[in-house]
Design a protein around this motif. Structure first.
Motif, PDB file in Angstrom:
ATOM      1  N   GLY A   1      24.691  23.005   1.833  1.00  0.00           N
ATOM      2  CA  GLY A   1      23.772  23.935   2.473  1.00  0.00           C
ATOM      3  C   GLY A   1      22.452  24.096   1.740  1.00  0.00           C
ATOM      4  N   MET A   2      22.075  23.090   0.950  1.00  0.00           N
ATOM      5  CA  MET A   2      20.806  23.145   0.217  1.00  0.00           C
ATOM      6  C   MET A   2      19.649  22.763   1.131  1.00  0.00           C
ATOM      7  SD  MET A   2      22.177  21.180  -3.236  1.00  0.00           S
ATOM      8  CE  MET A   2      20.702  21.423  -4.245  1.00  0.00           C
ATOM      9  N   THR A   3      18.495  23.392   0.923  1.00  0.00           N
ATOM     10  CA  THR A   3      17.290  22.907   1.587  1.00  0.00           C
ATOM     11  C   THR A   3      16.849  21.625   0.881  1.00  0.00           C
ATOM     12  OG1 THR A   3      15.969  24.372   0.183  1.00  0.00           O
ATOM     13  CG2 THR A   3      16.497  25.147   2.408  1.00  0.00           C
ATOM     14  N   ILE A   4      16.132  20.763   1.629  1.00  0.00           N
ATOM     15  CA  ILE A   4      15.787  19.442   1.110  1.00  0.00           C
ATOM     16  C   ILE A   4      14.321  19.138   1.377  1.00  0.00           C
ATOM     17  CG2 ILE A   4      16.247  16.959   1.261  1.00  0.00           C
ATOM     18  CD1 ILE A   4      19.065  17.687   2.295  1.00  0.00           C
ATOM     19  N   SER A   5      13.644  18.619   0.362  1.00  0.00           N
ATOM     20  CA  SER A   5      12.298  18.082   0.539  1.00  0.00           C
ATOM     21  C   SER A   5      12.281  16.634   0.050  1.00  0.00           C
ATOM     22  CB  SER A   5      11.252  18.917  -0.207  1.00  0.00           C
ATOM     23  OG  SER A   5      11.529  18.989  -1.591  1.00  0.00           O
ATOM     24  N   ILE A   6      11.387  15.856   0.644  1.00  0.00           N
ATOM     25  CA  ILE A   6      11.271  14.432   0.347  1.00  0.00           C
ATOM     26  C   ILE A   6       9.826  14.116   0.002  1.00  0.00           C
ATOM     27  CG2 ILE A   6      11.525  12.081   1.244  1.00  0.00           C
ATOM     28  CD1 ILE A   6      14.190  13.444   1.119  1.00  0.00           C
ATOM     29  N   ASP A   7       9.629  13.283  -1.023  1.00  0.00           N
ATOM     30  CA  ASP A   7       8.307  12.764  -1.332  1.00  0.00           C
ATOM     31  C   ASP A   7       8.269  11.285  -0.958  1.00  0.00           C
ATOM     32  OD1 ASP A   7       6.188  11.478  -3.296  1.00  0.00           O
ATOM     33  OD2 ASP A   7       5.728  13.606  -3.130  1.00  0.00           O
ATOM     34  N   CYS A   8       7.150  10.826  -0.409  1.00  0.00           N
ATOM     35  CA  CYS A   8       7.072   9.458   0.115  1.00  0.00           C
ATOM     36  C   CYS A   8       6.865   8.378  -0.942  1.00  0.00           C
ATOM     37  CB  CYS A   8       5.946   9.368   1.138  1.00  0.00           C
ATOM     38  SG  CYS A   8       6.369  10.093   2.728  1.00  0.00           S
ATOM     39  N   ALA A   9       6.666   8.741  -2.182  1.00  0.00           N
ATOM     40  CA  ALA A   9       6.525   7.781  -3.285  1.00  0.00           C
ATOM     41  C   ALA A   9       5.143   7.138  -3.274  1.00  0.00           C
ATOM     42  CB  ALA A   9       7.631   6.737  -3.266  1.00  0.00           C
ATOM     43  N   SER A  10       5.022   5.910  -2.776  1.00  0.00           N
ATOM     44  CA  SER A  10       3.767   5.163  -2.843  1.00  0.00           C
ATOM     45  C   SER A  10       3.633   4.293  -1.601  1.00  0.00           C
ATOM     46  CB  SER A  10       3.750   4.297  -4.111  1.00  0.00           C
ATOM     47  OG  SER A  10       2.520   3.631  -4.246  1.00  0.00           O
ATOM     48  N   ALA A  11       2.405   4.120  -1.139  1.00  0.00           N
ATOM     49  CA  ALA A  11       2.179   3.476   0.155  1.00  0.00           C
ATOM     50  C   ALA A  11       2.651   2.030   0.208  1.00  0.00           C
ATOM     51  CB  ALA A  11       0.700   3.562   0.526  1.00  0.00           C
TER      52      ALA A  11
ATOM     53  N   LEU B   1      -5.792  15.713 -18.075  1.00  0.00           N
ATOM     54  CA  LEU B   1      -5.770  14.269 -18.298  1.00  0.00           C
ATOM     55  C   LEU B   1      -4.379  13.738 -18.600  1.00  0.00           C
ATOM     56  CD1 LEU B   1      -8.998  13.609 -20.403  1.00  0.00           C
ATOM     57  CD2 LEU B   1      -8.558  12.959 -18.043  1.00  0.00           C
ATOM     58  N   GLY B   2      -3.387  14.199 -17.843  1.00  0.00           N
ATOM     59  CA  GLY B   2      -2.046  13.686 -18.082  1.00  0.00           C
ATOM     60  C   GLY B   2      -1.130  13.936 -16.926  1.00  0.00           C
ATOM     61  N   ALA B   3      -0.154  13.017 -16.723  1.00  0.00           N
ATOM     62  CA  ALA B   3       0.789  13.166 -15.643  1.00  0.00           C
ATOM     63  C   ALA B   3       1.852  14.203 -15.948  1.00  0.00           C
ATOM     64  CB  ALA B   3       1.460  11.826 -15.345  1.00  0.00           C
ATOM     65  N   ARG B   4       1.980  14.598 -17.206  1.00  0.00           N
ATOM     66  CA  ARG B   4       2.959  15.600 -17.608  1.00  0.00           C
ATOM     67  C   ARG B   4       2.250  16.796 -18.214  1.00  0.00           C
ATOM     68  NH1 ARG B   4       8.026  13.519 -19.175  1.00  0.00           N
ATOM     69  NH2 ARG B   4       8.789  12.181 -17.522  1.00  0.00           N
ATOM     70  N   PRO B   5       2.887  17.948 -18.215  1.00  0.00           N
ATOM     71  CA  PRO B   5       2.293  19.093 -18.914  1.00  0.00           C
ATOM     72  C   PRO B   5       2.152  18.774 -20.403  1.00  0.00           C
ATOM     73  CG  PRO B   5       4.153  19.763 -17.536  1.00  0.00           C
ATOM     74  CD  PRO B   5       4.160  18.263 -17.585  1.00  0.00           C
ATOM     75  N   ARG B   6       1.219  19.436 -21.038  1.00  0.00           N
ATOM     76  CA  ARG B   6       1.055  19.305 -22.482  1.00  0.00           C
ATOM     77  C   ARG B   6       1.355  20.653 -23.108  1.00  0.00           C
ATOM     78  NH1 ARG B   6       1.288  14.810 -21.173  1.00  0.00           N
ATOM     79  NH2 ARG B   6      -0.191  13.125 -21.532  1.00  0.00           N
ATOM     80  N   LEU B   7       2.392  20.751 -23.905  1.00  0.00           N
ATOM     81  CA  LEU B   7       2.788  22.019 -24.496  1.00  0.00           C
ATOM     82  C   LEU B   7       2.177  22.194 -25.878  1.00  0.00           C
ATOM     83  CD1 LEU B   7       6.546  22.161 -23.500  1.00  0.00           C
ATOM     84  CD2 LEU B   7       4.565  23.069 -22.309  1.00  0.00           C
TER      85      LEU B   7
ATOM     86  N   ASP C   1       2.041  14.745  -7.965  1.00  0.00           N
ATOM     87  CA  ASP C   1       3.314  15.319  -8.407  1.00  0.00           C
ATOM     88  C   ASP C   1       3.137  16.789  -8.793  1.00  0.00           C
ATOM     89  OD1 ASP C   1       4.377  12.750  -8.129  1.00  0.00           O
ATOM     90  OD2 ASP C   1       3.955  12.242 -10.211  1.00  0.00           O
ATOM     91  N   ALA C   2       2.023  17.083  -9.478  1.00  0.00           N
ATOM     92  CA  ALA C   2       1.747  18.475  -9.850  1.00  0.00           C
ATOM     93  C   ALA C   2       1.551  19.335  -8.607  1.00  0.00           C
ATOM     94  CB  ALA C   2       0.514  18.534 -10.748  1.00  0.00           C
TER      95      ALA C   2
ATOM     96  N   GLY D   1       5.189  10.233 -20.943  1.00  0.00           N
ATOM     97  CA  GLY D   1       6.217  10.283 -19.914  1.00  0.00           C
ATOM     98  C   GLY D   1       5.624  10.226 -18.527  1.00  0.00           C
ATOM     99  N   GLY D   2       6.348   9.607 -17.618  1.00  0.00           N
ATOM    100  CA  GLY D   2       5.906   9.488 -16.236  1.00  0.00           C
ATOM    101  C   GLY D   2       7.087   9.393 -15.298  1.00  0.00           C
ATOM    102  N   GLY D   3       6.818   8.915 -14.108  1.00  0.00           N
ATOM    103  CA  GLY D   3       7.822   8.888 -13.053  1.00  0.00           C
ATOM    104  C   GLY D   3       7.636  10.099 -12.161  1.00  0.00           C
ATOM    105  N   SER D   4       7.514   9.873 -10.857  1.00  0.00           N
ATOM    106  CA  SER D   4       7.231  10.973  -9.936  1.00  0.00           C
ATOM    107  C   SER D   4       8.259  12.089 -10.035  1.00  0.00           C
ATOM    108  CB  SER D   4       7.164  10.440  -8.502  1.00  0.00           C
ATOM    109  OG  SER D   4       6.923  11.487  -7.589  1.00  0.00           O
ATOM    110  N   GLY D   5       9.536  11.727 -10.006  1.00  0.00           N
ATOM    111  CA  GLY D   5      10.584  12.745 -10.067  1.00  0.00           C
ATOM    112  C   GLY D   5      10.555  13.533 -11.356  1.00  0.00           C
ATOM    113  N   ALA D   6      10.415  12.834 -12.488  1.00  0.00           N
ATOM    114  CA  ALA D   6      10.388  13.505 -13.781  1.00  0.00           C
ATOM    115  C   ALA D   6       9.139  14.346 -13.944  1.00  0.00           C
ATOM    116  CB  ALA D   6      10.477  12.472 -14.902  1.00  0.00           C
TER     117      ALA D   6
END
Length: 296
Positions: A157-167, A290-296, A256-257, A36-41
Protein backbone atom coordinates in the motif's frame (compact mmCIF):
# COMPACT_ATOMS: atom_id res chain seq x y z
CA UNK A 1 6.71 12.47 8.15
CA UNK A 2 6.44 9.78 5.47
CA UNK A 3 9.43 7.47 5.16
CA UNK A 4 10.85 7.26 1.65
CA UNK A 5 12.49 4.12 0.27
CA UNK A 6 14.67 4.75 -2.79
CA UNK A 7 15.67 1.94 -5.13
CA UNK A 8 18.30 2.92 -7.64
CA UNK A 9 21.82 3.47 -8.84
CA UNK A 10 24.94 4.16 -6.82
CA UNK A 11 27.87 5.63 -8.76
CA UNK A 12 31.16 7.40 -8.41
CA UNK A 13 31.18 10.45 -10.68
CA UNK A 14 34.37 11.66 -12.34
CA UNK A 15 33.39 15.18 -13.38
CA UNK A 16 35.62 17.06 -15.83
CA UNK A 17 34.67 20.73 -16.25
CA UNK A 18 36.40 22.17 -19.31
CA UNK A 19 37.70 25.71 -18.89
CA UNK A 20 37.74 26.44 -22.63
CA UNK A 21 36.09 25.04 -25.79
CA UNK A 22 37.04 21.39 -26.28
CA UNK A 23 40.11 20.88 -28.43
CA UNK A 24 39.11 17.76 -30.36
CA UNK A 25 41.82 15.08 -30.43
CA UNK A 26 44.02 17.31 -28.27
CA UNK A 27 44.25 18.71 -24.73
CA UNK A 28 41.81 21.04 -22.96
CA UNK A 29 42.45 22.48 -19.47
CA UNK A 30 39.78 21.32 -17.02
CA UNK A 31 38.88 21.00 -13.36
CA UNK A 32 38.40 17.32 -12.49
CA UNK A 33 36.64 16.16 -9.32
CA UNK A 34 35.52 12.78 -7.97
CA UNK A 35 32.48 12.34 -5.77
CA UNK A 36 29.41 10.22 -5.11
CA UNK A 37 26.76 10.05 -7.79
CA UNK A 38 23.95 7.99 -9.20
CA UNK A 39 20.42 9.36 -9.53
CA UNK A 40 18.94 7.15 -6.83
CA UNK A 41 21.75 7.76 -4.35
CA UNK A 42 21.71 11.50 -5.03
CA UNK A 43 17.99 11.73 -4.29
CA UNK A 44 18.34 9.67 -1.11
CA UNK A 45 21.21 11.90 0.06
CA UNK A 46 19.34 15.14 -0.50
CA UNK A 47 16.22 13.75 1.16
CA UNK A 48 18.17 12.76 4.26
CA UNK A 49 20.08 16.04 4.53
CA UNK A 50 16.82 17.97 4.21
CA UNK A 51 15.30 16.04 7.10
CA UNK A 52 13.39 13.11 5.60
CA UNK A 53 13.58 9.55 6.89
CA UNK A 54 15.02 7.68 3.93
CA UNK A 55 16.41 4.25 3.09
CA UNK A 56 18.39 3.47 -0.04
CA UNK A 57 18.53 0.04 -1.68
CA UNK A 58 21.36 -0.60 -4.10
CA UNK A 59 24.45 -2.60 -4.91
CA UNK A 60 28.15 -1.70 -4.70
CA UNK A 61 31.46 -3.33 -5.48
CA UNK A 62 33.91 -4.79 -2.96
CA UNK A 63 36.27 -1.87 -3.60
CA UNK A 64 37.42 1.29 -1.92
CA UNK A 65 35.02 3.48 -3.88
CA UNK A 66 32.12 1.28 -2.86
CA UNK A 67 33.12 1.54 0.79
CA UNK A 68 33.45 5.30 0.44
CA UNK A 69 30.01 5.62 -1.13
CA UNK A 70 28.52 3.46 1.63
CA UNK A 71 30.07 5.59 4.38
CA UNK A 72 29.11 8.77 2.55
CA UNK A 73 25.43 7.78 2.45
CA UNK A 74 25.42 6.88 6.12
CA UNK A 75 27.12 10.19 6.91
CA UNK A 76 24.25 12.02 5.25
CA UNK A 77 21.79 10.10 7.43
CA UNK A 78 20.61 7.56 4.87
CA UNK A 79 19.68 4.04 5.99
CA UNK A 80 21.96 2.50 3.34
CA UNK A 81 21.01 -1.08 2.43
CA UNK A 82 23.81 -1.86 0.01
CA UNK A 83 24.63 -5.39 -1.12
CA UNK A 84 28.35 -5.89 -1.80
CA UNK A 85 29.08 -7.51 -5.15
CA UNK A 86 32.17 -9.76 -5.01
CA UNK A 87 32.81 -9.57 -8.75
CA UNK A 88 31.61 -6.27 -10.19
CA UNK A 89 33.07 -2.87 -9.33
CA UNK A 90 31.08 0.04 -8.00
CA UNK A 91 29.45 1.91 -10.86
CA UNK A 92 31.29 4.82 -12.42
CA UNK A 93 30.16 7.74 -14.56
CA UNK A 94 32.46 10.08 -16.45
CA UNK A 95 30.72 13.46 -16.75
CA UNK A 96 32.20 15.79 -19.34
CA UNK A 97 31.01 19.37 -18.86
CA UNK A 98 31.82 21.90 -21.57
CA UNK A 99 32.79 25.50 -20.82
CA UNK A 100 29.13 26.39 -21.54
CA UNK A 101 27.75 23.89 -19.02
CA UNK A 102 26.57 21.20 -21.46
CA UNK A 103 26.96 17.70 -20.05
CA UNK A 104 27.83 14.41 -21.74
CA UNK A 105 27.95 11.27 -19.62
CA UNK A 106 29.75 7.95 -20.11
CA UNK A 107 28.35 5.40 -17.67
CA UNK A 108 29.55 2.01 -16.49
CA UNK A 109 26.82 0.63 -14.18
CA UNK A 110 29.12 -1.95 -12.61
CA UNK A 111 27.46 -3.60 -9.60
CA UNK A 112 24.21 -1.71 -10.23
CA UNK A 113 23.53 -4.04 -13.14
CA UNK A 114 23.43 -7.06 -10.83
CA UNK A 115 20.78 -5.80 -8.37
CA UNK A 116 18.39 -8.73 -7.89
CA UNK A 117 15.00 -9.30 -6.22
CA UNK A 118 16.85 -11.14 -3.44
CA UNK A 119 18.69 -7.89 -2.61
CA UNK A 120 15.47 -6.15 -1.56
CA UNK A 121 15.08 -5.94 2.24
CA UNK A 122 11.48 -6.98 2.85
CA UNK A 123 11.29 -5.04 6.12
CA UNK A 124 11.41 -1.75 4.20
CA UNK A 125 8.25 -2.52 2.24
CA UNK A 126 5.71 -1.97 4.99
CA UNK A 127 4.29 1.47 4.24
CA UNK A 128 5.51 4.92 3.28
CA UNK A 129 6.65 5.88 -0.19
CA UNK A 130 8.78 4.14 -2.83
CA UNK A 131 10.82 6.19 -5.28
CA UNK A 132 12.23 4.20 -8.18
CA UNK A 133 15.15 5.38 -10.32
CA UNK A 134 14.40 4.66 -13.95
CA UNK A 135 17.95 3.36 -14.44
CA UNK A 136 17.03 0.27 -12.41
CA UNK A 137 14.27 -0.59 -14.89
CA UNK A 138 16.14 0.44 -18.04
CA UNK A 139 19.14 -1.77 -17.23
CA UNK A 140 18.48 -5.38 -18.28
CA UNK A 141 20.41 -6.81 -15.33
CA UNK A 142 18.53 -4.93 -12.60
CA UNK A 143 15.08 -4.82 -14.18
CA UNK A 144 13.71 -7.83 -12.30
CA UNK A 145 14.71 -6.18 -9.02
CA UNK A 146 12.95 -2.97 -10.03
CA UNK A 147 9.78 -4.80 -10.99
CA UNK A 148 9.89 -6.82 -7.77
CA UNK A 149 10.27 -3.62 -5.72
CA UNK A 150 7.27 -2.08 -7.45
CA UNK A 151 5.22 -5.20 -6.75
CA UNK A 152 6.23 -5.26 -3.07
CA UNK A 153 5.36 -1.58 -2.73
CA UNK A 154 1.92 -2.06 -4.29
CA UNK A 155 1.18 -4.99 -2.00
CA UNK A 156 2.24 -2.91 1.01
CA UNK A 157 0.00 0.00 0.00
CA UNK A 158 2.94 2.36 -0.54
CA UNK A 159 2.67 5.37 -2.81
CA UNK A 160 5.09 5.19 -5.75
CA UNK A 161 7.00 7.72 -7.82
CA UNK A 162 9.16 7.02 -10.85
CA UNK A 163 12.04 8.98 -12.36
CA UNK A 164 12.70 8.58 -16.10
CA UNK A 165 16.52 8.41 -15.75
CA UNK A 166 18.02 9.70 -19.03
CA UNK A 167 16.66 10.30 -22.51
CA UNK A 168 19.13 8.26 -24.59
CA UNK A 169 18.90 4.95 -22.65
CA UNK A 170 15.14 5.49 -22.29
CA UNK A 171 14.86 5.78 -26.07
CA UNK A 172 16.94 2.63 -26.56
CA UNK A 173 14.64 0.76 -24.18
CA UNK A 174 11.48 2.09 -25.78
CA UNK A 175 8.59 4.13 -24.45
CA UNK A 176 6.01 1.34 -24.52
CA UNK A 177 7.91 -1.14 -22.29
CA UNK A 178 8.84 1.59 -19.81
CA UNK A 179 5.25 2.78 -19.53
CA UNK A 180 4.02 -0.79 -19.08
CA UNK A 181 6.54 -1.50 -16.29
CA UNK A 182 5.70 1.69 -14.40
CA UNK A 183 1.94 1.87 -14.98
CA UNK A 184 0.14 2.30 -11.67
CA UNK A 185 2.71 4.59 -10.07
CA UNK A 186 1.12 7.74 -8.69
CA UNK A 187 3.76 10.23 -9.81
CA UNK A 188 6.18 10.45 -12.74
CA UNK A 189 9.20 12.76 -12.95
CA UNK A 190 10.60 13.54 -16.41
CA UNK A 191 12.59 16.31 -18.05
CA UNK A 192 11.71 17.79 -21.44
CA UNK A 193 13.79 15.31 -23.46
CA UNK A 194 12.52 12.28 -21.54
CA UNK A 195 8.91 13.40 -21.89
CA UNK A 196 9.40 13.71 -25.65
CA UNK A 197 10.81 10.17 -25.82
CA UNK A 198 7.75 8.84 -23.99
CA UNK A 199 5.11 10.80 -25.90
CA UNK A 200 6.60 12.22 -29.09
CA UNK A 201 5.44 15.69 -28.01
CA UNK A 202 7.80 18.68 -28.04
CA UNK A 203 5.59 20.85 -25.85
CA UNK A 204 6.04 19.85 -22.18
CA UNK A 205 2.44 20.68 -21.20
CA UNK A 206 1.11 18.55 -24.06
CA UNK A 207 3.48 15.73 -23.10
CA UNK A 208 2.32 15.92 -19.48
CA UNK A 209 -1.31 15.63 -20.56
CA UNK A 210 -0.53 12.52 -22.62
CA UNK A 211 1.37 10.94 -19.70
CA UNK A 212 -1.62 11.28 -17.36
CA UNK A 213 -3.10 8.35 -19.27
CA UNK A 214 -0.57 6.23 -17.34
CA UNK A 215 0.16 8.30 -14.22
CA UNK A 216 -2.32 10.31 -12.09
CA UNK A 217 0.25 13.07 -11.63
CA UNK A 218 3.18 14.14 -13.81
CA UNK A 219 6.03 16.57 -13.15
CA UNK A 220 8.08 17.90 -16.06
CA UNK A 221 11.41 19.53 -15.17
CA UNK A 222 12.10 22.51 -17.43
CA UNK A 223 15.75 23.22 -16.58
CA UNK A 224 16.30 26.96 -15.98
CA UNK A 225 12.61 27.65 -16.72
CA UNK A 226 11.48 25.76 -13.61
CA UNK A 227 8.96 22.92 -13.69
CA UNK A 228 5.31 22.08 -14.22
CA UNK A 229 2.87 19.68 -12.57
CA UNK A 230 -0.22 18.25 -14.23
CA UNK A 231 -3.08 15.96 -13.33
CA UNK A 232 -5.88 14.93 -15.67
CA UNK A 233 -8.66 16.69 -13.75
CA UNK A 234 -7.22 20.16 -14.42
CA UNK A 235 -7.59 22.23 -17.58
CA UNK A 236 -4.01 23.58 -17.40
CA UNK A 237 -0.79 22.55 -15.64
CA UNK A 238 0.58 24.31 -12.57
CA UNK A 239 3.89 25.99 -13.31
CA UNK A 240 6.65 27.34 -11.08
CA UNK A 241 9.57 29.45 -12.38
CA UNK A 242 13.10 28.29 -11.69
CA UNK A 243 15.45 29.97 -9.27
CA UNK A 244 17.84 32.45 -10.89
CA UNK A 245 21.19 30.68 -11.35
CA UNK A 246 24.15 31.05 -13.66
CA UNK A 247 23.29 28.94 -16.72
CA UNK A 248 26.97 28.44 -17.44
CA UNK A 249 27.47 26.58 -14.17
CA UNK A 250 27.46 22.77 -14.17
CA UNK A 251 24.00 21.47 -13.31
CA UNK A 252 25.02 17.86 -12.61
CA UNK A 253 22.57 16.39 -10.11
CA UNK A 254 20.20 19.38 -10.12
CA UNK A 255 17.33 17.25 -11.44
CA UNK A 256 17.87 14.76 -8.60
CA UNK A 257 17.89 17.61 -6.07
CA UNK A 258 14.64 18.90 -7.56
CA UNK A 259 12.99 15.52 -7.01
CA UNK A 260 14.24 15.41 -3.42
CA UNK A 261 12.88 18.89 -2.80
CA UNK A 262 9.50 18.16 -4.38
CA UNK A 263 8.74 14.79 -2.77
CA UNK A 264 8.51 15.66 0.97
CA UNK A 265 6.24 18.65 0.31
CA UNK A 266 4.07 16.58 -2.03
CA UNK A 267 3.87 13.71 0.45
CA UNK A 268 2.64 16.15 3.09
CA UNK A 269 -0.29 16.97 0.81
CA UNK A 270 0.78 20.56 0.18
CA UNK A 271 -0.38 22.37 -3.00
CA UNK A 272 1.57 21.42 -6.14
CA UNK A 273 2.84 25.00 -6.58
CA UNK A 274 4.47 24.77 -3.16
CA UNK A 275 6.05 21.40 -3.98
CA UNK A 276 7.36 22.73 -7.31
CA UNK A 277 8.86 25.75 -5.58
CA UNK A 278 10.57 23.49 -3.02
CA UNK A 279 12.01 21.38 -5.83
CA UNK A 280 13.29 24.40 -7.75
CA UNK A 281 14.87 25.85 -4.61
CA UNK A 282 16.80 22.65 -3.85
CA UNK A 283 17.90 22.33 -7.49
CA UNK A 284 19.31 25.86 -7.32
CA UNK A 285 21.07 24.98 -4.07
CA UNK A 286 22.66 21.97 -5.77
CA UNK A 287 23.88 24.06 -8.70
CA UNK A 288 25.32 26.77 -6.48
CA UNK A 289 27.03 24.02 -4.46
CA UNK A 290 28.72 22.68 -7.63
CA UNK A 291 28.01 19.08 -6.74
CA UNK A 292 25.58 16.25 -7.33
CA UNK A 293 25.58 15.44 -3.62
CA UNK A 294 25.13 17.62 -0.55
CA UNK A 295 28.31 18.92 1.03
CA UNK A 296 28.31 18.62 4.82
Amino acid sequence: MTRVVVVGDLMTDAVARARFPLARASDTPAVVTMHGGGSGANIASWLAVEGSEVAFIGRRGADITGRNRDMELMGYGVDARLVMDPERPTGTCVVLVTHKGERTMLSDPGANAALSPEDLPRDLFNGGHLHMSGYTLINDGSRDAGLAALDLARRAGMTISIDCASAAPLERTGAEPFLEWTHGAKLLFANIDQAKVLTGRDDPAAAAKVLTAWFPQVVIKLNAEGALWYTNNRPEPVRAPGEIVDRMVDGTGAGDAFTAGFLPTWLEGKPPAEALAAGNALAAKCISNLGARPRL
